[in-house]
Design a protein around this motif. Structure first.
Motif, PDB file in Angstrom:
ATOM      1  N   UNK A 203       0.877  -1.184   0.000  1.00 20.49           N
ATOM      2  CA  UNK A 203       0.000   0.000   0.000  1.00 20.49           C
ATOM      3  C   UNK A 203       0.903   1.220   0.000  1.00 20.49           C
ATOM      4  N   UNK A 204       1.710   1.344  -1.029  1.00 23.88           N
ATOM      5  CA  UNK A 204       2.816   2.297  -1.012  1.00 23.88           C
ATOM      6  C   UNK A 204       3.161   2.699  -2.441  1.00 23.88           C
ATOM      7  N   UNK A 205       3.920   3.763  -2.566  1.00 22.47           N
ATOM      8  CA  UNK A 205       4.331   4.205  -3.905  1.00 22.47           C
ATOM      9  C   UNK A 205       5.479   3.371  -4.464  1.00 22.47           C
ATOM     10  N   UNK A 206       6.170   2.612  -3.584  1.00 19.05           N
ATOM     11  CA  UNK A 206       7.353   1.886  -4.059  1.00 19.05           C
ATOM     12  C   UNK A 206       7.698   0.750  -3.110  1.00 19.05           C
ATOM     13  N   UNK A 207       8.573  -0.146  -3.584  1.00 21.91           N
ATOM     14  CA  UNK A 207       9.090  -1.216  -2.723  1.00 21.91           C
ATOM     15  C   UNK A 207      10.433  -1.659  -3.290  1.00 21.91           C
ATOM     16  N   UNK A 208      11.286  -2.183  -2.411  1.00 26.59           N
ATOM     17  CA  UNK A 208      12.605  -2.670  -2.820  1.00 26.59           C
ATOM     18  C   UNK A 208      12.698  -4.135  -2.402  1.00 26.59           C
ATOM     19  N   UNK A 209      12.937  -5.023  -3.382  1.00 27.21           N
ATOM     20  CA  UNK A 209      12.846  -6.465  -3.142  1.00 27.21           C
ATOM     21  C   UNK A 209      13.969  -7.184  -3.888  1.00 27.21           C
ATOM     22  N   UNK A 210      14.529  -8.199  -3.258  1.00 32.43           N
ATOM     23  CA  UNK A 210      15.546  -9.034  -3.903  1.00 32.43           C
ATOM     24  C   UNK A 210      14.995  -9.631  -5.203  1.00 32.43           C
ATOM     25  N   UNK A 211      15.801  -9.625  -6.249  1.00 28.72           N
ATOM     26  CA  UNK A 211      15.302 -10.007  -7.582  1.00 28.72           C
ATOM     27  C   UNK A 211      14.695 -11.406  -7.632  1.00 28.72           C
ATOM     28  N   UNK A 212      15.186 -12.324  -6.786  1.00 30.15           N
ATOM     29  CA  UNK A 212      14.661 -13.685  -6.809  1.00 30.15           C
ATOM     30  C   UNK A 212      13.167 -13.711  -6.491  1.00 30.15           C
ATOM     31  N   UNK A 213      12.706 -12.734  -5.723  1.00 30.97           N
ATOM     32  CA  UNK A 213      11.311 -12.714  -5.276  1.00 30.97           C
ATOM     33  C   UNK A 213      10.450 -11.769  -6.112  1.00 30.97           C
ATOM     34  N   UNK A 214      11.009 -11.335  -7.244  1.00 32.92           N
ATOM     35  CA  UNK A 214      10.282 -10.454  -8.169  1.00 32.92           C
ATOM     36  C   UNK A 214       9.960 -11.262  -9.421  1.00 32.92           C
ATOM     37  N   UNK A 215       8.693 -11.260  -9.825  1.00 26.85           N
ATOM     38  CA  UNK A 215       8.282 -12.013 -11.011  1.00 26.85           C
ATOM     39  C   UNK A 215       7.937 -11.065 -12.152  1.00 26.85           C
ATOM     40  N   UNK A 216       7.944 -11.623 -13.345  1.00 26.11           N
ATOM     41  CA  UNK A 216       7.673 -10.846 -14.555  1.00 26.11           C
ATOM     42  C   UNK A 216       6.173 -10.893 -14.837  1.00 26.11           C
TER      43      UNK A 216
END
Ligand SMILES: [Zn+2]
Ligand SMILES: [Zn+2]
Length: 350
Positions: free
Chosen positions: A131-144
């Motif tokens: 519920x935010x304008x942004x987030x920073x996450x390790x690439x392994x946990x980011x999906x396309x």
């Protein structure tokens, strides 16, 4: 560090309200994301109100996140600036235990780091959700996010979608199987679509006959009104699988009776303890299985997004202005949403 904005609860009894807070600068394996949309899950309400007793405040919910990559760390290879990406319920795990090695980070033996209200594994800070304008996450946990998907209606796939897709895949639901879906909320309506896309003959169990037409519109072949003892009796021994998305305590016994021998009843709701008690004979006498399932791993979360693109599956959503988030929670508790609220994050900046 940089300053981010969002909506958070300061205690179990205060409504969500705007806050400014610090997000970390990307570490070498991190992806920084501008959040465009975030789905609203029932877990968000449970956590904001500390109904599971594990909340950490300030608590910023949101684990159905879709956005655009704005920066990457030096070692990131999976994503680049400008990519459309998603973040679901987890942002980290130990990455070395048996579960993590098997791409089942959700069952990490050390416990995964959840997207909100969990200590970050590196600096111990409280994770803050979508519920935010942004987030920073390790690439392994980011999906396309596949190009074909509508961004807003893709967001709930990251929790509601994977939660229902993963067990259907794990138990090998295939063409011709008879699958019953229990409940038709955010999870149930996705369950109908996935079971149908896998080729199953799909039946919705619902308490209200008034949902029959809508269930068929969602793809269900049949509807059983669970409060009608005759209809339940007529379905005895019929189903291969039941996907139980009912979020509150309910009697499992009449449903178990509708499974054939070797049938599997899969729980995805945290309804403990099971009440009224379950009769073991309903399992033993027909070698039936009572099972549970939690979201899905990161690889499978990518798989479900790709599956949705391939089969034209989306979540039915109602777009939400974040300033109405507290009213949205009240409506969700009343069951008054078809089927998922998704926050348009542009409303955070007006
Ligand atoms: Zn969720
Ligand atoms: Zn692990």
């Amino acid at each position: 560090m940089y300053t981010a904005i969002g909506y958070a609860a300061q205690s179990a009894t205060t409504p969500l309200a705007p806050v400014k807070f610090e997000r970390r600068s990307p570490r070498p394996d991190d992806v920084a994301i501008e959040i465009l949309y975030c789905g609203v899950c029932h877990s968000d309400i449970h956590q904001a109100r500390n109904e599971w007793g594990i909340a950490v405040y300030p608590l910023m919910p949101g684990h159905e996140i879709v956005g655009k990559v704005t920066a990457i760390g030096a070692n990131v290879s999976k994503h680049k600036v400008g990519d459309l990406v998603g973040v679901g319920c987890m942002v980290d795990s130990c990455r070395s235990c048996d579960a993590c090695q098997a791409n089942l980070e959700q069952y990490c033996l050390e416990g995964p780091t959840m997207t909100y209200a969990t200590p970050d594994r590196v600096d111990g800070s409280n994770t803050m959700g979508g519920y935010s304008d942004s987030i920073v996450v390790s690439e392994h946990f980011v999906v396309r996010i596949p190009q074909k998907l509508d961004l807003a209606s893709a967001a709930p796939i990251l929790c509601a979608g994977i939660t229902t897709y993963s067990p259907l895949k794990h138990y090998g639901v295939k063409a011709g199987d008879k699958v019953g879906i229990l409940g038709m909320g955010g999870l149930g309506h996705m369950g109908i679509k996935f079971a149908k896309a896998l080729g199953a003959e799909v039946t919705l169990f619902t308490r209200s006959a008034s949902k029959a037409e809508e269930a068929r519109r969602q793809g269900a072949d049949h509807v059983i009104v669970s409060t009608d003892a005759e209809q339940m009796k007529a379905a005895a021994g019929h189903f291969d699988f039941l996907l139980d998305t009912i979020p509150v305590q309910h009697d499992l016994n009449p449903y178990l009776d509708t499974l054939r021998f070797d049938g599997v009843h899969i729980l995805v709701g945290l309804i403990e303890p099971v009440d009224p008690p379950m009769h073991a004979g309903k399992l033993v006498m027909s070698r039936r299985v009572l099972a549970g399932s939690l979201i899905g791993g990161i690889a499978e979360t990518q798989e479900v997004l790709d599956f949705c693109a391939e089969h034209d599956i989306t979540c039915d959503i109602e777009m939400l202005d974040i300033r109405q988030i507290n009213e949205a929670y009240a409506r969700m508790i009343a069951g008054d949403v078809k089927y998922r609220f998704v926050i348009d994050m542009a409303t955070l900046k007006v």
